[in-house]
Write an enzyme that holds these catalytic residues in place. Structure first.
Site, PDB file in Angstrom:
ATOM      1  N   LYS A 126       0.471  -1.134  -0.049  1.00  0.00           N
ATOM      2  CA  LYS A 126      -0.211   0.372   0.138  1.00  0.00           C
ATOM      3  C   LYS A 126       0.782   1.289   0.103  1.00  0.00           C
ATOM      4  O   LYS A 126       0.631   1.948  -0.533  1.00  0.00           O
ATOM      5  CB  LYS A 126      -0.759  -0.114   0.997  1.00  0.00           C
ATOM      6  CG  LYS A 126      -2.318  -0.965   1.136  1.00  0.00           C
ATOM      7  CD  LYS A 126      -3.456  -0.920   1.927  1.00  0.00           C
ATOM      8  CE  LYS A 126      -4.113  -1.782   2.350  1.00  0.00           C
ATOM      9  NZ  LYS A 126      -3.638  -2.913   2.200  1.00  0.00           N
ATOM     10  N   ASP A 148      10.809  -3.675  -6.706  1.00  0.00           N
ATOM     11  CA  ASP A 148      10.974  -4.108  -6.121  1.00  0.00           C
ATOM     12  C   ASP A 148      12.317  -3.171  -5.721  1.00  0.00           C
ATOM     13  O   ASP A 148      13.336  -2.872  -6.437  1.00  0.00           O
ATOM     14  CB  ASP A 148      11.948  -5.863  -7.171  1.00  0.00           C
ATOM     15  CG  ASP A 148      12.109  -6.476  -5.590  1.00  0.00           C
ATOM     16  OD1 ASP A 148      11.633  -6.695  -5.371  1.00  0.00           O
ATOM     17  OD2 ASP A 148      13.358  -6.555  -5.456  1.00  0.00           O
ATOM     18  N   TYR A 203      11.380   1.249   6.465  1.00  0.00           N
ATOM     19  CA  TYR A 203      11.983   0.830   6.946  1.00  0.00           C
ATOM     20  C   TYR A 203      12.330   3.059   6.599  1.00  0.00           C
ATOM     21  O   TYR A 203      13.496   3.335   7.589  1.00  0.00           O
ATOM     22  CB  TYR A 203      13.826   0.614   6.209  1.00  0.00           C
ATOM     23  CG  TYR A 203      13.596  -0.696   6.257  1.00  0.00           C
ATOM     24  CD1 TYR A 203      14.252  -2.096   7.093  1.00  0.00           C
ATOM     25  CD2 TYR A 203      13.377  -1.773   5.585  1.00  0.00           C
ATOM     26  CE1 TYR A 203      14.327  -3.057   7.482  1.00  0.00           C
ATOM     27  CE2 TYR A 203      13.276  -2.896   5.302  1.00  0.00           C
ATOM     28  CZ  TYR A 203      13.454  -3.714   5.997  1.00  0.00           C
ATOM     29  OH  TYR A 203      13.772  -4.352   6.067  1.00  0.00           O
ATOM     30  N   HIS A 244      14.107   7.008  -3.624  1.00  0.00           N
ATOM     31  CA  HIS A 244      14.792   6.311  -5.611  1.00  0.00           C
ATOM     32  C   HIS A 244      13.643   5.565  -6.207  1.00  0.00           C
ATOM     33  O   HIS A 244      14.008   6.064  -7.205  1.00  0.00           O
ATOM     34  CB  HIS A 244      15.206   4.616  -4.655  1.00  0.00           C
ATOM     35  CG  HIS A 244      14.667   4.394  -2.792  1.00  0.00           C
ATOM     36  ND1 HIS A 244      13.667   5.132  -2.048  1.00  0.00           N
ATOM     37  CD2 HIS A 244      13.933   3.408  -3.101  1.00  0.00           C
ATOM     38  CE1 HIS A 244      12.891   4.640  -1.335  1.00  0.00           C
ATOM     39  NE2 HIS A 244      12.761   3.673  -1.800  1.00  0.00           N
TER      40      HIS A 244
END
Ligand code: ITT
Length: 201
Positions: free
Chosen positions: A10, A70, A154, A180
């Site tokens: 999510k 990923d 994290y 990222h």
């Protein structure tokens, strides 16, 4: 063309949607229902392709673009852990909190209050006769005392380079600018535009 997201996460769906405001972005589960995809690749790129190809194959349609993400966090001082194993660092079925707690524990075992770290995102784009993978990274450090409730995964223990607060504490606009995922999606955008243009007859 519809953009289908090959993710069940999510947090990722929310971030990807906020970066594709002009497109209709639909999580695969809204069409196919919930599904487990075995991620047995040895790189972020392989696992991203596995997820996008699986969903593209299950949909069996030639009017969609499937994108997957990923991603994970790498701590060089912990031999690159958890890396591609970020989602299962505390074991199969672990929650985000379990995984974060394991990373805190590993830092403490080494006597590290903080350590350089970076996030990686591989975005795979799969459409009829087309497969692409792009990457983005965000550098910073992890700390052994998580702070803040923002973001996901994290984020409460990650401080981006140039900041003093964690991604759990910082305004979401900071992550949107630096992440990222944002960087990889910026590279994915022209590919998606080309695939859309190609499908207009
Ligand atoms: P899907 O495979 O369905 O997309 P997932 O959560 O299993 O969802 P990954 O296999 O890519 O996704 O695992 C990513 C892991 O890295 C997961 O534990 C996330 O919490 C973490 N992660 C990735 N990007 C993150 C980010 O922007 N902030 C915090 N944690 C992140």
């Amino acid at each position: 063309m519809q953009i289908i997201l090959a993710t069940s996460n999510k947090g990722k769906v929310k971030e990807i949607r906020s970066l594709f405001e002009e497109d209709e972005v639909i999580p695969f589960s809204e069409i196919l229902g919930p599904m487990e995809i075995e991620e047995n690749g040895s790189t972020f790129a392989e696992n991203a392709l596995i997820k996008a190809r699986t969903i593209f194959g299950k949909l069996g349609r030639d009017d969609v673009i499937v994108i997957s993400d990923d991603s994970g966090i790498t701590v060089p001082a912990l031999n690159g852990e958890p890396g591609i194993y970020s989602a299962r660092y505390a074991g199969k079925g672990a929650t985000d909190r379990d995984n974060l707690n394991r990373l805190v524990e590993e830092l403490r075992k080494k006597g590290l209050k903080e350590a350089p770290a970076f996030y990686t995102a591989a975005i795979a784009i799969v459409a009829p006769g087309a497969e692409y993978v792009v990457h983005g990274w965000m550098y910073g450090r992890v700390i052994d005392t998580p702070r803040g409730e923002g973001g996901f995964g994290y984020d409460p223990m990650f401080i981006p380079e140039g900041f003093d607060q964690t991604l759990g504490e910082l305004d979401p606009a900071v992550k949107k600018e630096l992440s990222h995922r944002s960087k990889a999606l910026a590279l994915a955008k022209p590919i998606i535009e080309m695939l859309k243009a190609r499908s207009v007859r």
